[in-house]
Design an enzyme around this catalytic site. Structure first.
Site, short mmCIF file in Angstrom:
data_model
loop_
_atom_site.label_atom_id
_atom_site.label_comp_id
_atom_site.label_asym_id
_atom_site.label_seq_id
_atom_site.Cartn_x
_atom_site.Cartn_y
_atom_site.Cartn_z
N THR A 190 44.19 53.33 38.44
CA THR A 190 45.46 52.68 38.13
C THR A 190 46.44 53.60 37.44
O THR A 190 46.05 54.51 36.70
CB THR A 190 45.19 51.47 37.20
OG1 THR A 190 46.43 51.01 36.67
CG2 THR A 190 44.31 51.83 36.03
N TYR A 225 42.55 47.99 29.44
CA TYR A 225 42.42 48.02 30.91
C TYR A 225 42.52 49.46 31.41
O TYR A 225 41.65 49.95 32.16
CB TYR A 225 43.50 47.15 31.56
CG TYR A 225 43.61 47.34 33.06
CD1 TYR A 225 42.65 46.80 33.91
CD2 TYR A 225 44.66 48.06 33.62
CE1 TYR A 225 42.74 46.98 35.28
CE2 TYR A 225 44.75 48.24 34.99
CZ TYR A 225 43.79 47.70 35.82
OH TYR A 225 43.86 47.88 37.18
N1 LIG Z 1 46.80 44.56 41.87
C1 LIG Z 1 47.31 45.70 41.36
O1 LIG Z 1 48.52 45.85 41.21
C2 LIG Z 1 46.37 46.82 40.98
C3 LIG Z 1 46.92 48.00 40.48
C4 LIG Z 1 46.07 49.04 40.11
C5 LIG Z 1 44.70 48.92 40.31
N2 LIG Z 1 44.19 47.77 40.79
C6 LIG Z 1 42.72 47.69 40.96
O2 LIG Z 1 42.41 47.28 42.28
C7 LIG Z 1 41.21 46.52 42.29
C8 LIG Z 1 41.41 45.23 43.06
O3 LIG Z 1 42.42 44.47 42.40
P1 LIG Z 1 42.96 43.09 43.02
O4 LIG Z 1 44.41 43.00 42.66
O5 LIG Z 1 42.56 42.97 44.45
O6 LIG Z 1 42.17 42.04 42.11
P2 LIG Z 1 41.34 40.74 42.51
O7 LIG Z 1 40.98 40.06 41.23
O8 LIG Z 1 42.03 39.94 43.55
O9 LIG Z 1 40.03 41.35 43.18
C9 LIG Z 1 38.89 41.73 42.45
C10 LIG Z 1 37.67 41.24 43.23
O10 LIG Z 1 36.49 41.72 42.60
C11 LIG Z 1 35.58 40.65 42.41
N3 LIG Z 1 34.78 40.99 41.23
C12 LIG Z 1 35.23 41.16 39.96
N4 LIG Z 1 34.23 41.56 39.17
C13 LIG Z 1 33.12 41.66 39.96
C14 LIG Z 1 31.77 42.04 39.73
N5 LIG Z 1 31.34 42.40 38.51
N6 LIG Z 1 30.91 42.03 40.77
C15 LIG Z 1 31.32 41.67 42.02
N7 LIG Z 1 32.59 41.30 42.28
C16 LIG Z 1 33.47 41.31 41.27
C17 LIG Z 1 36.44 39.40 42.27
O11 LIG Z 1 35.77 38.20 42.59
C18 LIG Z 1 37.57 39.71 43.27
O12 LIG Z 1 37.24 39.28 44.57
C19 LIG Z 1 40.82 46.32 40.82
O13 LIG Z 1 39.80 47.24 40.48
C20 LIG Z 1 42.10 46.64 40.07
O14 LIG Z 1 41.86 47.14 38.77
C21 LIG Z 1 44.98 46.71 41.13
O1 LIG Z 2 55.76 36.71 34.76
C1 LIG Z 2 55.96 37.91 34.58
C2 LIG Z 2 55.06 38.91 35.04
C3 LIG Z 2 55.36 40.24 34.77
N1 LIG Z 2 56.50 40.59 34.10
C4 LIG Z 2 56.79 42.01 33.85
O2 LIG Z 2 56.78 42.69 35.09
C5 LIG Z 2 56.25 44.01 34.93
C6 LIG Z 2 55.07 44.18 35.88
O3 LIG Z 2 54.01 43.35 35.43
P1 LIG Z 2 52.74 42.99 36.33
O4 LIG Z 2 53.18 42.60 37.70
O5 LIG Z 2 51.90 42.04 35.57
O6 LIG Z 2 51.99 44.39 36.48
P2 LIG Z 2 51.52 45.45 35.38
O7 LIG Z 2 51.30 44.83 34.05
O8 LIG Z 2 52.45 46.62 35.48
O9 LIG Z 2 50.06 45.85 35.88
C7 LIG Z 2 49.77 45.93 37.27
O10 LIG Z 2 50.00 47.24 37.66
C8 LIG Z 2 49.12 48.19 37.09
C9 LIG Z 2 49.51 49.55 37.62
O11 LIG Z 2 50.79 49.91 37.14
C10 LIG Z 2 47.72 47.79 37.52
O12 LIG Z 2 46.79 48.73 37.08
C11 LIG Z 2 47.34 46.42 37.03
O13 LIG Z 2 46.07 46.05 37.52
C12 LIG Z 2 48.34 45.45 37.51
O14 LIG Z 2 48.12 44.19 36.85
C13 LIG Z 2 55.86 44.13 33.45
O15 LIG Z 2 56.91 44.73 32.77
C14 LIG Z 2 55.72 42.68 33.00
O16 LIG Z 2 55.97 42.48 31.62
C15 LIG Z 2 57.39 39.63 33.67
O17 LIG Z 2 58.41 39.94 33.05
N2 LIG Z 2 57.09 38.31 33.92
#
Ligand SMILES: NC(=O)c1ccc[n+]([C@@H]2O[C@H](COP(=O)([O-])OP(=O)(O)OC[C@H]3O[C@@H](n4cnc5c(N)ncnc54)[C@H](O)[C@@H]3O)[C@@H](O)[C@H]2O)c1
Ligand SMILES: O=c1ccn([C@@H]2O[C@H](COP(=O)(O)OP(=O)(O)O[C@H]3O[C@H](CO)[C@@H](O)[C@H](O)[C@H]3O)[C@@H](O)[C@H]2O)c(=O)[nH]1
Length: 328
Positions: A117, A141
């Site tokens: 991330t 995180y």
């Molecule tokens: N969504 C974002 O913007 C973002 C940004 C940076 C990194 N990531 C990373 O990408 C990955 C996927 O994120 P996402 O947005 O798809 O989240 P998500 O919560 O939709 O997916 C996570 C999945 O992992 C499963 N899971 C969680 N813990 C587990 C465990 N111990 N054993 C087996 N399954 C487990 C959950 O049931 C879920 O299906 C995460 O590792 C997250 O940290 C996401």
């Molecule tokens: O209801 C909301 C939700 C978010 N935000 C703002 O929008 C921005 C983005 O927030 P969000 O979409 O929650 O993402 P992040 O907190 O930046 O984190 C995401 O992006 C990271 C990478 O930058 C990942 O690692 C994390 O898993 C993922 O949750 C931030 O400034 C928040 O404070 C608001 O103002 N209102």
């Protein structure tokens, strides 16, 4: 050759599984369904409902399915929750990843792609931020993910094991073919929350912090379409299969949008105004994070196809509508 996708029933993982399935790859998923959904997967992809922290279970799956590579998405993902409950994050993102990596090392599975991330950078001084910038997470995180990156580097130095840590910036949007999307109830991600507000699923959207040192006072993020992110994983897998070295790569577009700009895009695309409320800054939030993704482009030949906020928002809204019909 089978690819194990951990967290494959989740938001990003399910897009990965569909892409591998489209490409004719054999896939197996381990997911404990804590935030994922079995219906997000293609019907003929095996889902092992279990925990990646269960080393014996993972070892059995690796052997029984002839796994040659792991793409590891399973984890806990909410930045403010990690501030309130850090041990949950060190358990699920760090300790459970350790168990998974141990099972891979024991079974000789030598190719590993990790969901890292942008949060590992904290509040970067150089924007766009390159991979070799100082790593100073401002939330548990981010630290929990950085610790896993460190384990991977040490394991790769000691064993026949290569990895790619992909540092995602803010992932958004949904499958352009409408097969999966972000489905978690009570999601906290900005574009998802705004899409829910536009569809009337939420009464209002809170804007966390309007006093940041940015042009309009709100925080800036680099929003990447989930389909482009999945494309980067497919290229990273290919590179590891061809013998590529371990690497760390940023995944983003190299330009950011403020919270207000995202809200405006959602209002415009949906044609529905929704209420916003100005609130205090959220704990653990960075001011501005934008990727320098030149390594991803140079090393993997990655070329984004959906670098367009309007398109990202359009796909997020289309999925939200589908989800509303599904749940009604
Ligand atoms: N969504 C974002 O913007 C973002 C940004 C940076 C990194 N990531 C990373 O990408 C990955 C996927 O994120 P996402 O947005 O798809 O989240 P998500 O919560 O939709 O997916 C996570 C999945 O992992 C499963 N899971 C969680 N813990 C587990 C465990 N111990 N054993 C087996 N399954 C487990 C959950 O049931 C879920 O299906 C995460 O590792 C997250 O940290 C996401
Ligand atoms: O209801 C909301 C939700 C978010 N935000 C703002 O929008 C921005 C983005 O927030 P969000 O979409 O929650 O993402 P992040 O907190 O930046 O984190 C995401 O992006 C990271 C990478 O930058 C990942 O690692 C994390 O898993 C993922 O949750 C931030 O400034 C928040 O404070 C608001 O103002 N209102």
């Amino acid at each position: 050759m089978t690819v194990l996708v951990t967290g494959g029933a989740g938001y990003i993982g399910s897009h990965m599984v569909w892409a591998l399935h489209d490409a004719g790859e054999a896939v197996v998923v381990i997911d404990n369904l804590s935030t994922g959904f079995d219906w997000a997967l293609p019907g003929d992809v095996p889902l092992v409902r279990g925990d990646i922290g269960d080393e014996a279970l993972v070892a059995r799956v690796l052997s029984e399915h002839g796994v040659d590579a792991v793409i590891h998405f399973a984890g806990s993902i909410i930045v403010p929750e990690s501030v309130a409950n850090p041990l949950k994050y060190y358990k699920n993102n760090t300790a459970n990843s350790r168990s998974l990596i141990a099972a891979c090392a024991a079974k000789g599975v030598d190719k590993f792609i990790f969901s890292s991330t942008a949060a590992v950078y904290g509040d970067p001084e150089i924007i766009p931020v390159p991979e070799d910038a100082p790593l100073k997470p401002v939330s548990p995180y981010g630290t929990s993910k950085l610790m896993t990156e460190m384990m991977l580097a040490d394991v790769a130095a000691a064993h026949d094991f290569r990895y790619t840590a992909l540092r995602y910036f803010n992932v958004a949007g949904a499958d352009p073919r409408g097969r999966t999307g972000q489905s978690t109830a009570g999601a906290t991600h900005l574009i998802k929350v705004a899409a829910e507000a536009a569809l009337g699923k939420r009464a209002h959207l809170s804007v966390y912090g309007t006093d940041y040192p940015t042009e309009d006072g709100t925080a800036i993020r680099d929003y990447i379409h989930v389909a482009d992110l999945v494309g980067a994983h497919a290229l990273a897998l290919e590179r590891l299969r061809q013998g590529g070295d371990s690497a760390v790569m940023n995944c983003g577009y190299g330009h950011g949008y403020s919270v207000f700009e995202v809200i405006e895009a959602v209002r415009k695309v949906s044609g529905r105004p929704f209420e916003t409320r100005m609130e205090a800054r959220r704990p653990g939030d960075s001011v501005r994070i934008v990727a320098d993704a030149s390594r991803l482009r140079a090393e993997l030949g990655w070329q984004p196809r959906h670098d367009d906020l309007t398109e990202i928002v359009t796909h997020a809204l289309a999925w939200e509508e589908k989800l509303a019909k599904r749940n009604s």
